[in-house]
Design a protein around this motif. Structure first.
Motif: not given
Length: 213
Positions: A203, A206, A212
């Motif tokens: 997380e 990204e 992604e």
């Protein structure tokens, strides 16, 4: 939690760089664990990061070999670091992003606690975003290698016992500290303090890199 490190100070009458003693541990929103044993007052670049025992331990493990990257100027400073546990030296400037760079120490409890999370991220996403570790300002690198091996770490690890990174984009104000190198060569702090899962690492990566996985 994070383990605070002193900043390197310059002494006008000497060419050597001295490092301040360990200042203590601070809190982090995502880290945990207790502080480790204090560092020696003056970590030295003469610290042996590849003793016979370390070389044998690394050889018996699954830790990957160190190697330089393909770039001539990938965005990191041109600092040549030895490989923790023996192997090829590498110029940081040769590494290309995207990449995760973790700064740690052997006696840092939060560092040890986040190793499985980084390793899990590496196993899942390492082909897209490689991970490297750097044992920073550590006079007992054998402990760092032993702790990493015992927690299943396989990504390449380097060593900066003399604090050559201090003052640059990979400055360790505390450990653990994790940075990301973007594909355009920009360096950003990913997290100061331990991470607890591969999902958390993913997380943050990204978000910081705008990708992604």
């Amino acid at each position: 939690m994070v383990r605070a490190l002193g900043r390197r100070s310059r002494v006008a009458s000497a060419a050597a760089l001295l490092l301040a003693v360990l200042a203590g541990c601070g809190n982090s929103s995502s880290g945990g664990g207790q502080s480790g044993a204090p560092l020696a007052d003056e970590p030295s670049s003469k610290v042996n990061v590849a003793t016979a025992e370390m070389v044998a331990a690394k050889r018996a493990s699954k830790v990957e070999a160190c190697e330089e990257g393909p770039a001539s100027d990938g965005g990191l400073p041109s600092i040549v670091l030895p490989c923790l546990g023996g192997g090829e030296f590498a110029d940081l400037a040769s590494f290309e992003g995207p990449m995760v760079i973790n700064l740690f120490q052997g006696f840092c409890a939060p560092c040890k606690e986040e190793m499985p999370a980084l390793q899990s991220f590496y196993e899942t996403y390492g082909d897209e975003v490689p991970v490297i570790g750097i044992d920073v300002m550590d006079t007992v690198p054998g402990v760092a290698l032993e702790e990493a091996i015992s927690r299943g770490v396989t990504f390449p690890m380097y060593a900066d016992p003399g604090g050559e990174l201090q003052g640059g984009p990979l400055t360790a104000r505390a450990v653990p500290a994790t940075y990301v190198l973007s594909s355009s060569g920009e360096v950003e702090l990913l997290q100061m303090g331990g991470m607890t899962s591969a999902a958390q690492v993913k997380e943050l990566v990204e978000k910081k890199l705008g990708i992604e996985l």
